[in-house]
Structures are given as C-alpha cells and as structure tokens.
Design an enzyme around this catalytic site. Sequence first.
Site, PDB file in Angstrom:
ATOM      1  N   GLY A   1      48.951  61.452 -60.611  1.00 60.45           N
ATOM      2  CA  GLY A   1      49.441  61.426 -62.207  1.00 60.45           C
ATOM      3  C   GLY A   1      49.645  60.023 -62.459  1.00 60.45           C
ATOM      4  N   SER A   2      50.960  60.005 -63.661  1.00 60.96           N
ATOM      5  CA  SER A   2      51.221  58.614 -64.056  1.00 60.96           C
ATOM      6  C   SER A   2      51.834  57.659 -63.127  1.00 60.96           C
ATOM      7  CB  SER A   2      52.104  58.882 -65.267  1.00 60.96           C
ATOM      8  OG  SER A   2      51.252  59.566 -66.328  1.00 60.96           O
ATOM      9  N   THR A   3      52.338  57.947 -62.126  1.00 57.77           N
ATOM     10  CA  THR A   3      53.081  57.062 -60.995  1.00 57.77           C
ATOM     11  C   THR A   3      52.043  56.229 -60.420  1.00 57.77           C
ATOM     12  OG1 THR A   3      52.993  58.873 -59.526  1.00 57.77           O
ATOM     13  CG2 THR A   3      54.863  58.482 -60.694  1.00 57.77           C
TER      14      THR A   3
ATOM     15  N   LYS B   1      49.859  54.788 -62.253  1.00 55.41           N
ATOM     16  CA  LYS B   1      49.566  53.920 -63.313  1.00 55.41           C
ATOM     17  C   LYS B   1      50.371  52.533 -62.898  1.00 55.41           C
ATOM     18  CE  LYS B   1      48.814  57.273 -67.070  1.00 55.41           C
ATOM     19  NZ  LYS B   1      49.445  57.810 -68.136  1.00 55.41           N
TER      20      LYS B   1
END
Length: 695
Positions: free
Chosen positions: A290-292, A294
């Site tokens: 997920g967003s980690t 990014k």
Amino acid sequence: MASSAHVTIRKRVTCLFLLIAVIMVALGCRLMYLQFYKSNWLTESAIDQRVRDIPVEAKRGTIYDRNGKELGVSVSTESIYAIPAEIVDVEETAAKLAAILALDRQKLTDKLKKRQAFTWVKRKVDNDIAKAVNLLNLPGIGLTQENQRYYPNDSLAAHILGFTGIDSQGLDGVELTFDSYLKGRSGSIVVEYDARGQEIPHATHQFVKPINGYNIYLTIDLVIQQIVERELEKVMQDTKAKAATIIAIEPNTGEILALANRPTYNPNQFADYDPKLWRNIAISNAYEPGSTFKILTTTAVLGEKIVSANERFFDTGSVEVQGRTIHCWKAGGHGSQSFKEVVENSCNVGFVNVGLRLGADSFYKYFTAFGLGKPTNIDLPGEAKGIVIPKSQVKPINIATMSMGQSIAVTPLQLLNAVAAVANGGQRLRPQIVREVRDKNDEVIRGFTPDIINQVVDKQAAQEVKEILESVVENGTGKNAYVEGYRIAGKTGTAQKVGEGGYMPGKYVASFAGFAPADNPQIVMVVIIDEPVGLYYGGQIAAPVFNGIMKDVLQYLKIAPKVIESHSPDDKETHIMVPSVINLLVTEAAQELKKAGLNARIEESGERVADQIPKPGSRIPKDSSVLLYTMTPRYGLGEITVPDCSGQSLREVADMLAEVGLSIKPVGVGVKATKQQPAAGSKAPPGSEITVFFE
C-alpha cells in the site's frame, strides 16, 4: 592274502592323509581369508564386544544480544542410557524403568533385548526422574550429562533465535543458520569390559574431551526488543488483529535492532505449539504494502529528476488508465497540490501520474536497486523474495497501481531495507542479524562489517525524500507518529488484502514506515498490522505504535531531544496532550476535543465513546483528528474489579471506569453518585456497562 591286506591298509592310510591334507588346506585358506580379508571386521567386532563408548555431548555456544545479555544458553540435564549386554533381567529392568519414565513397557523390553553395545532409554529428563532411576541401581543402566537449550526470556525474540532438537542440533532461526559455529564437537568415554561385563583393570580407558561451540553475539538490542514486543502485544490486544510485525534496523550498518511477530511461541516448549507459529512472517510473508511503498516511488521520481517537490498537480478524485478508473482515497480529490503535498496527503491520483511519467524502464531499474523480487540474504532461514510482475509482461495499468503500492508484494524486511537505504543517504546494505562469533577465550572468530550492496540514489535526492517524509509526519497522514522534541519522518499505509478472485472486502493491512531523527537517522522501523478489527487506517493504529516505541527507544539510545524550529508560519502548531473522552456521550466528547484544539472523527453510530485513537495522554499537533470508536470497546481478556464510584461526579466516574476498561450507564440528574450496579469490589468482564445512579 597278506599282500592284499597290506595294499588295502596302504590305500586307507593314503586316503586318510589326503583327507587331512584337504582339511589343512581348507583351514589354511580360511585362516588366510580371516587374516587378510576379514581382519578389520573381526577387530571391530571384538572391540565392540568388550569396549563401551559412551558419548559426551559438547556444550552448545551461548547466544548473546549486542551488549552481552544472554538470549540462549545451554544447561546441564541427565540422560538415561542402557548397555544391553550388562542387563541381568531385561523384563524386570524394563518394567521398573517404564513405570518411572512413562514409557511403553513392551517397546522398552524389545529395545533392551536388541544386540547393540549402547542405546538411549530416555534423554534429557527432569532431575527428580534422574534421581529416581539412579536409586534403582539397575545393572546395565546408567546416566550421563547432556546439554539442553534454555531461553531465559521465553518467547522474546523467538523468531530470531529459533530452537534446537533432541541432539542439540539447530532447527530454526540463528540456531539453524549458525549451527556449525554453535554446536561444537562431541566427545566420548571409552571403557573396556570382559566377557562377564566387568571392567578390565588397566585396560583401555580413554576420555575424548568434547569441544564446546562458539558463542554468537547478535545485532539485537535486548532493551529495544523488549520495547518493541511490549507495544506489539498492546496493539494486538487493542486491534484484535490476525497478526502483526515490527522490525527496527540501524540504517548506517544494516544491523537489525529488533524483530518481532505476533502470534508467537515459546522456544523452550516449541513442540507444544502449532508449527505455523514458528514461521517468521517478517521475512517469509509477502504482502501488498500500500501507501508505504510510495516512499520508493517518491525516491525513484526524484532520483530520475522527472518531478520536483514544488511541481503542481491537480487531483479531481480519480484518473483513468487503460479503461480502469483509479480513485483517490479522498472523495472529490485533493484539488491543486504540490508534489510534496501529494506525498503528505498520500494522494493516489498524484502517484499514478508521476508513476506513468517515470515509465517501466526507470521503475524497474529502481526495483532492482532496492532489491525487490529477491531475498535480502539476511542470515535467517525461510526468507521469501516477494512478487514482482516480470518487466516483459508489465502494462501501464500495472505501473499505475504499483506506483501506489498495489500489484506488487514485498516482505516486511524488504520494505524496511528499502526505507533504510533512503534514510542513510541512498545506500542499500545487506541486513544483518549477527555481529560476531567468539570462542571461549572471547577471541573473535568471525566478525561482520557493513555490507554495502549498491547505491540506490544519490545523497541529494535521498535528502529531498527525507525532508518530504518529515513533512508527512508534520503536516500529513503521519501526524500520530510524531514524538515531541524529535524530527520524525515516515509514511502511513493502508492496503486491502488480496485473496482468491481479487481484493477481500473488510480485510486490510495497516502499516507505518519511518525513521528518526529525520536529520540524522539512527533507527528505521516498520509497523505492520494484519487484519485489524474496527479501525484499519495506518495513520490511526500503526503510527501511534511507531510513536510509542520510538519515544522510548530514542531516550534509551540517549539521543537528546531538540527544539524544533518551524519551517513556515503555517507550521507553528503546538503539540498538545489528547484528553480522555472514553465513556462520554459523542456530543460531549466532541466538545471536549474542540476545547483542547482537536477535531473529533466519529466512525460509528453508538451513543457513547468506547475507545479512542490516539490514546489519552498522547501528544499530537493542534487541529489533528481523534478517532472515536463508539460500538465495541477493544479490551483485553480477564475480569476487572469494579471500582467504588460513590460520592464522585459524572465526569470523575466516567474517567475512573474508562481507566480500568469499563463503560458507564448514568441514571438520574444529580451531582454525585449514590449507588451502582454491580457493586464496588465485584468482578465484571472487560467492556461491561456499570449502571451508576446520581442524586
């Protein structure tokens, strides 16, 4: 006639001599066969009949943490053996031993009747059992000392240490990967006996001394490991998650400072646990981050200089790629924002745009540089390599989803190691779990130095990423990770889990990856919570865990706090203590938070607040949101003693009950509590409602 008889006698004598000659030749041949061809076998058989070789186990090396604190030691224990040739009455001996050792009598009898010089009866028994067997004084039965592995901290660092088998052989963890150093070399006691089983005086008596194993010093810090496991246990109770993992690393050396998983097991009794719990999910399980993830996308686009931190983007709330619409997590989108704000807001649309601009070639170059799709080669067994779509098969939609942490699977350790590369200025190092191997004289047999694999990105780009990640904690989704007095950098993540047929509704992985101090990182950490119940956003439940650990670890490492200067007028926000609003009506809770300079975010439709995130006493920036959980309180197991509420105000009673894990049902409009049900001193399950009457 006489002549005929004489001839007959001569014939008989000749035949006799021929027969004797044949027999002598046969005996000679047999003797030569035994002397030249079977001599080794006969010698070994003779030695086997008169010589008893009792093994003496080598002492396995001790496992220490980085500061010399014992994590795994060997303790002496008794093992029972038999020399069948010396046993007088097999049936009686087997019956007596079986009664004490809780063994099958018939199987033991059959075992003792076998023609063998030595056999184990039962190994590594309790002292009381060993004493009872010794008192029997049975012929042919003896006791010898062996070593048994003991882990003084029970389940602490279980997935790092692993465990050993009955022969003191490593079966998991560093016990397995460093078994050749730890196990040493066994010795023996050799004694010669006569045909009656009696020891021969002045005959062969030999003691072959065992060589003890080497000691191993891990990179783990016991104190940091204890802090991590404390918070891990707490978050499991609070969120009722299926599993959780926390790993901490020193970014400049690659040394793992702590690694823990839940659920776990006790290596002292590993056989009593489901083998699934032995699995080190920190290195063996791959998941969509997920967003980690990014953080890696941000590093790639800044490293390739295809975007600047101040470049403007416009988020309408969705973007279409190859006929598929990708939505931002915020309904309606974030509107106009800089790339720095894209990262702060974890804007999916913004990351899709920069990912497509980056392209497959550059993206995969950074995948390789970060070590994705292959093991990190840490010295622990069972490491997975993650899952990366082959470059030849990748499509624009895959690039779009990978940019925001989907369509790619990494292990927690891979993600940690990638973030550590950003924190240390762009270098990827091999993560290490062992610092040194030493002998009994404390001489270093093998040392481990930082193992630099490659330069992922230049220092300037890495510094720019660090500054943006610091702003994520200051202004963005990572506010709950902030530790007062320290510069913290990091990124939240919330990923829906993938199952057969697609994403599974209601099942999420919440995470936070970050480091501190942001200007000179000394520790990098990932917190991953698998399938939490209720709240599931990484900023809500994973970031506070990071905060709780980092606050204590920074103090333990004696890293002094600093006065943080504001970067702009907009950053001049003070961090304030979160008040307790548990047990208050939702409207009252919202008013209390507003008075404190905080916002209330109500997730459910209950009347009273059952729980809150962040917890009371946490310090967060002004105007942050506090999540109010109004349906099912998330408390631990066991019963709670109901406190005495008499004579106290409604607010005082609500606070008192909330502190011990109970909820309030107020009756009446009075100022002071006069009575309650259940009564003070009685027991109630966690989360129970206590009726309090006010007059």
